[in-house]
Scaffold this active site. Structure first.
Site, PDB file in Angstrom:
ATOM      1  NE  ARG A  50      -1.647  -2.262   2.859  1.00  0.00           N
ATOM      2  CZ  ARG A  50      -1.739  -3.539   2.511  1.00  0.00           C
ATOM      3  NH1 ARG A  50      -2.754  -3.948   1.822  1.00  0.00           N
ATOM      4  NH2 ARG A  50      -0.821  -4.415   2.865  1.00  0.00           N
ATOM      5  CB  THR A  51       3.442   2.517   2.310  1.00  0.00           C
ATOM      6  OG1 THR A  51       2.661   2.087   3.421  1.00  0.00           O
ATOM      7  CG2 THR A  51       4.059   3.860   2.624  1.00  0.00           C
ATOM      8  CE  LYS A  78      26.435  -4.447  -8.254  1.00  0.00           C
ATOM      9  NZ  LYS A  78      26.768  -3.413  -9.239  1.00  0.00           N
ATOM     10  NE  ARG A  99       7.318   0.716   4.915  1.00  0.00           N
ATOM     11  CZ  ARG A  99       6.082   0.236   4.846  1.00  0.00           C
ATOM     12  NH1 ARG A  99       5.873  -0.994   4.420  1.00  0.00           N
ATOM     13  NH2 ARG A  99       5.058   0.986   5.191  1.00  0.00           N
ATOM     14  CG  HIS A 127       3.838   4.129   8.732  1.00  0.00           C
ATOM     15  ND1 HIS A 127       3.983   4.931   7.610  1.00  0.00           N
ATOM     16  CD2 HIS A 127       3.354   2.939   8.288  1.00  0.00           C
ATOM     17  CE1 HIS A 127       3.599   4.232   6.547  1.00  0.00           C
ATOM     18  NE2 HIS A 127       3.214   3.041   6.930  1.00  0.00           N
TER      19      HIS A 127
HETATM   20  C1  NCD Z   1       2.067  -0.993   8.157  1.00  0.00           C
HETATM   21  C2  NCD Z   1       3.571  -0.853   8.287  1.00  0.00           C
HETATM   22  O1  NCD Z   1       4.316  -1.188   7.359  1.00  0.00           O
HETATM   23  O2  NCD Z   1       3.955  -0.375   9.328  1.00  0.00           O
HETATM   24  N1  NCD Z   1       1.633  -1.206   6.844  1.00  0.00           N
HETATM   25  C3  NCD Z   1       1.303  -0.114   6.097  1.00  0.00           C
HETATM   26  O3  NCD Z   1       2.125   0.727   5.846  1.00  0.00           O
HETATM   27  N2  NCD Z   1       0.022  -0.002   5.711  1.00  0.00           N
HETATM   28  C4  NCD Z   1       1.452  -1.953   9.092  1.00  0.00           C
HETATM   29  C5  NCD Z   1       1.984  -3.358   9.179  1.00  0.00           C
HETATM   30  O4  NCD Z   1       2.895  -3.760   8.471  1.00  0.00           O
HETATM   31  O5  NCD Z   1       1.453  -4.082  10.031  1.00  0.00           O
END
Ligand code: NCD
Length: 301
Positions: A50-51, A78, A99, A127
Site C-alpha cells: 500500500r505505502t 553488493k 522505508r 509511520h
Molecule cells: C504498516 C507498516 O508497514 O507499518 N503497513 C502499512 O504501511 N500499511 C502496518 C503493518 O505492516 O502491520
C-alpha cells in the site's frame, strides 16, 4: 550523427564522443533550469504494498514522475551503505520516500543530503503518513475526532502505525483505550509523553471490551520485529478479534486496520459496513498527494 547501437567504445571515434559531451552539458543546464518536472523516488528496504504503490499513484496523479528502486536488485546487495545509496538517489530525484528496518533511518537520510525525505516507516518507530491517512479516514467517517472513544488493539509494542497514531489521536482530543496481548503493551514513555503533551484520557487493558468504542483500530502482530519467531506465532494464533466482540459493540463503530491483516480479523468482518479498512487504504492516495505537493511546493503558485 545518429548511432543505432552503442556496444563497445570501439564503435565511437573522438568526434562522436565530443558530440555526446557537448550534448550532455546542454541537457545538464536544461534540467537544472526546469522547475516544473519533478521526480519522486521510493526507497523501500522493507516490504510494502500500500505505502509504496499509493505514494507512486499519488505522485503520478500530481504529474510527478517516479523512480522505483528495488532493494533486491540494488547495490545494497553488493554491500553499498545506506548513506551512499541515499546520497546517490538524491541526485536523481526531487523527493525521497524511505522505508527501512532501522529506527531513525529516515531522519538520518534527511541529514546526509538536501532533498525532502518522507518517512514511510522506520522499524518499530514511526509511520507519519499512515497516521495522516488514518486521521483522514476517521474524520471522513465521523466528521470529528475530538471526544470520540478510540481503541487501539494489537501489537502496540512494535507497530509503528500505532506508535504514530497515538500522537495524532491525542492531538485531536479523542479518548484512547489501548488493548494488547500481554508483553506487547505500548512503551510507557510514549504514553507519558502523550498524556503530558495533550492531557488526554488513556486507559490500558488486556481484555477486549468494545462497548463504548467509536473507532476500533487493529493491527497485526509485527512478527519480523520479534527476536523469537515462535513467540510471535503463538501470540498471533491467540490474538483474533471474534464476531462476538463486535456484536456487543456500538452499531456505528468503524473498524480500521493499516493492513496487511493476517489472522487477527476473520474474513466475515470484511463484509460488515463497519469495516472501513479498504477505503482507509484508498485514502492513502489523496493524503499522500497533499503531502508530496506540499513538500515540493506545488500548492502556492
Ligand atoms: C504498516 C507498516 O508497514 O507499518 N503497513 C502499512 O504501511 N500499511 C502496518 C503493518 O505492516 O502491520
Amino acid at each position: 550523427m545518429r548511432k543505432k547501437h552503442i556496444l563497445s567504445i570501439r564503435d565511437l571515434d573522438k568526434k562522436d564522443i565530443e558530440y555526446y559531451l557537448k550534448l550532455a552539458e546542454k541537457y545538464e543546464n536544461y534540467f537544472s533550469m526546469d522547475k516544473k518536472s519533478k521526480i519522486l523516488a521510493t526507497l523501500f528496504f522493507e516490504p510494502s504494498t500500500r505505502t509504496n504503490l499509493s505514494f507512486q499513484a499519488a505522485a503520478k496523479r500530481l504529474g510527478v514522475d517516479t523512480l522505483n528502486w528495488n532493494v533486491q536488485f540494488s547495490s545494497t546487495q553488493k554491500g553499498e551503505s545506506f548513506e551512499d545509496t541515499v546520497k546517490i538517489v538524491s541526485n536523481y530525484a526531487d523527493i525521497l520516500v524511505i522505508r527501512h528496518a532501522l529506527e531513525g533511518a529516515a531522519r538520518f537520510a534527511s541529514e546526509v543530503q538536501d532533498k525532502p525525505v518522507i518517512n514511510a516507516g522506520d522499524g518499530a518507530n514511526q509511520h507519519p503518513t499512515q497516521t495522516l491517512l488514518d486521521l483522514y479516514t476517521i474524520w471522513k467517517n465521523k466528521r470529528t475526532i475530538e471526544g470520540l472513544n478510540i481503541t487501539l488493539l494489537g501489537d502496540l509494542k512494535y507497530a509503528r502505525a500505532m506508535k504514530s497514531l497515538v500522537y495524532g489521536i491525542a492531538m485531536f482530543g479523542a479518548n484512547l483505550t489501548l488493548i494488547s496481548p500481554a508483553g506487547l503493551e505500548m512503551d510507557k514513555w510514549i504514553i507519558e509523553e502523550v498524556k503530558q503533551k495533550f492531557s488526554v484520557n488513556i486507559t490500558q487493558q488486556n481484555n477486549i471490551d468494545l462497548s463504548n468504542t467509536d473507532v476500533l483500530y487493529l493491527c497485526r502482530i509485527q512478527k519480523e520485529r520479534f527476536s523469537d519467531p515462535y513467540e510471535a506465532e503463538k501470540v498471533q494464533k491467540e490474538f483474533r478479534i471474534s464476531l462476538d466482540y463486535l456484536r456487543k459493540a456500538k452499531e456505528d463503530i468503524i473498524i480500521m486496520h493499516p493492513l496487511p491483516k493476517i489472522d487477527e480479523v476473520p474474513k466475515e468482518v470484511d463484509k460488515l459496513k463497519n469495516a472501513v479498512y479498504f477505503s482507509q487504504a484508498k485514502n492513502g492516495v489523496p493524503v499522500r498527494m497533499a503531502i508530496i505537493s506540499d513538500l515540493l511546493n506545488m500548492n502556492d503558485e
